[in-house]
Design a protein around this motif. Structure first.
Motif, short mmCIF file in Angstrom:
data_model
loop_
_atom_site.label_atom_id
_atom_site.label_comp_id
_atom_site.label_asym_id
_atom_site.label_seq_id
_atom_site.Cartn_x
_atom_site.Cartn_y
_atom_site.Cartn_z
N SER A 109 53.38 36.06 34.31
CA SER A 109 52.72 34.77 34.11
C SER A 109 52.00 34.69 32.79
CB SER A 109 51.73 34.49 35.24
OG SER A 109 50.67 35.42 35.17
N TYR A 110 51.84 35.81 32.11
CA TYR A 110 50.94 35.82 30.97
C TYR A 110 51.58 35.88 29.60
CZ TYR A 110 46.01 35.79 31.96
OH TYR A 110 44.74 35.40 32.23
N ILE A 155 44.76 42.34 38.95
CA ILE A 155 43.61 41.45 38.84
C ILE A 155 43.96 40.06 39.37
CG2 ILE A 155 44.18 40.93 36.42
CD1 ILE A 155 41.14 40.71 35.86
N LEU A 156 43.00 39.48 40.06
CA LEU A 156 43.13 38.11 40.55
C LEU A 156 42.34 37.24 39.59
CD1 LEU A 156 43.97 36.09 42.75
CD2 LEU A 156 42.09 36.93 44.15
N THR A 209 43.48 33.35 37.72
CA THR A 209 43.57 31.96 38.16
C THR A 209 44.02 31.87 39.62
OG1 THR A 209 45.90 31.70 37.53
CG2 THR A 209 44.24 31.23 35.83
N GLY A 210 44.72 32.90 40.09
CA GLY A 210 45.24 32.90 41.45
C GLY A 210 46.70 32.49 41.55
N ARG A 211 47.26 32.04 40.43
CA ARG A 211 48.64 31.52 40.47
C ARG A 211 49.66 32.59 40.86
NH1 ARG A 211 47.00 28.72 35.39
NH2 ARG A 211 46.74 26.53 35.91
N LYS A 254 38.37 38.18 39.22
CA LYS A 254 37.64 37.41 38.20
C LYS A 254 37.49 35.99 38.75
CE LYS A 254 39.22 38.23 33.80
NZ LYS A 254 40.03 37.86 32.60
N PHE A 282 37.95 39.56 29.01
CA PHE A 282 39.31 40.07 29.05
C PHE A 282 39.28 41.59 29.07
CE2 PHE A 282 43.67 40.97 27.97
CZ PHE A 282 44.32 40.04 28.78
N VAL A 283 39.85 42.16 30.12
CA VAL A 283 39.77 43.61 30.31
C VAL A 283 41.15 44.26 30.19
CG1 VAL A 283 37.68 43.55 31.70
CG2 VAL A 283 39.90 43.32 32.83
N LEU A 301 46.15 47.50 33.15
CA LEU A 301 45.97 46.15 32.59
C LEU A 301 46.27 46.17 31.10
CD1 LEU A 301 42.87 46.00 34.66
CD2 LEU A 301 44.20 43.89 34.53
P1 IMP Z 1 46.66 34.86 37.61
O1 IMP Z 1 48.03 34.43 38.01
O2 IMP Z 1 46.02 33.92 36.63
O3 IMP Z 1 45.75 35.18 38.77
O4 IMP Z 1 46.81 36.13 36.73
C1 IMP Z 1 47.14 37.33 37.21
C2 IMP Z 1 47.73 38.16 36.10
O5 IMP Z 1 47.16 37.83 34.82
C3 IMP Z 1 47.41 39.59 36.34
O6 IMP Z 1 48.42 40.21 37.09
C4 IMP Z 1 47.30 40.15 34.94
O7 IMP Z 1 48.58 40.61 34.50
C5 IMP Z 1 46.90 38.99 34.06
N1 IMP Z 1 45.46 39.02 33.70
C6 IMP Z 1 44.50 38.18 34.09
N2 IMP Z 1 43.30 38.51 33.58
C7 IMP Z 1 43.52 39.61 32.84
C8 IMP Z 1 42.65 40.46 32.05
O8 IMP Z 1 41.43 40.29 31.92
N3 IMP Z 1 43.27 41.51 31.43
C9 IMP Z 1 44.60 41.77 31.53
N4 IMP Z 1 45.43 41.02 32.26
C10 IMP Z 1 44.90 39.94 32.91
#
Ligand code: IMP
Ligand code: MG
Length: 184
Positions: free
Chosen positions: A68-69, A100-101, A103-105, A131, A152-153, A158
């Protein structure tokens, strides 16, 4: 400490202690169920390897590759399920494990996909970090290692742009290490 890290948030020792507790909770809560721990690649690999060894009941493991990133620190808003288990999950309690959780998407998409498989007995979620400040989908995890602020970690699996996964601790990435990467 790596020169791109501003400060360490969770040391190796702190992570080890917490992961042991998570494994014990999963063992206790889900004993007697047919459990599959499902790792979301790539971010959860290190957490997953430690977590599965902290669970003492009989379990199976499987892997899904979800993206997703990309190379940015902001979620794209769409979740790409690149690889999903093709084993029969009928009757299984599936514990989705992510780093890491945010946005939750990601977790929401995986949980929804699993619920479409009529036969899955139960879906649980386990994340090392939560988060909560950045949530756009109303979703919590059943098992959470640590809460983190909106920073951002990286490390312990990660990444940023696929780097830093091999740091043994979790630290805050210096802003000047990702500022130039932001989506335009
Ligand atoms: P979500 O779909 O926005 O909950 O994002 C989840 C995914 O975003 C995670 O599996 C991570 O790969 C990435 N992510 C979100 N925040 C961070 C961060 O602070 N550091 C590194 N990866 C992150
Ligand atoms: Mg990532």
């Amino acid at each position: 400490m790596h020169r791109d890290i501003e400060r360490v948030l969770f040391s190796e020792d702190a992570i080890r202690a917490r992961v042991t507790e998570l494994g014990a909770s999963i063992t206790e809560d889900l004993s007697g169920q047919d459990v599959v721990l499902l790792a979301l690649l790539k971010g959860s690999v290190i957490f997953f390897a430690d977590l599965m060894r902290s669970v003492s009941s009989q379990i199976r493991v499987d892997f899904a590759w979800v993206s997703s990133y990309g190379d940015r620190t902001e979620s794209r808003g769409t979740v790409d399920l690149k690889v999903f288990p093709d084993e029969d999950l009928g009757g299984k309690t599936v514990v989705v494990v992510d780093d890491i959780l945010d946005t939750g998407r990601t977790l929401a998409a995986v949980v929804e996909r699993l619920r479409q498989d009529q036969g899955v007995a139960a879906v649980k979620t386990c994340v090392l970090l939560d988060k909560a400040a950045r949530r756009v989908i109303d979703l919590g995890a059943d098992y959470v290692g640590f809460e983190v602020d909106d920073v951002f970690v990286v490390g312990y699996g990660l990444d940023h742009a696929d780097r830093y996964r091999n740091l043994p601790y979790i630290g805050v990435l210096k802003a000047d290490c990702y500022g130039g990467d932001e989506a335009s």
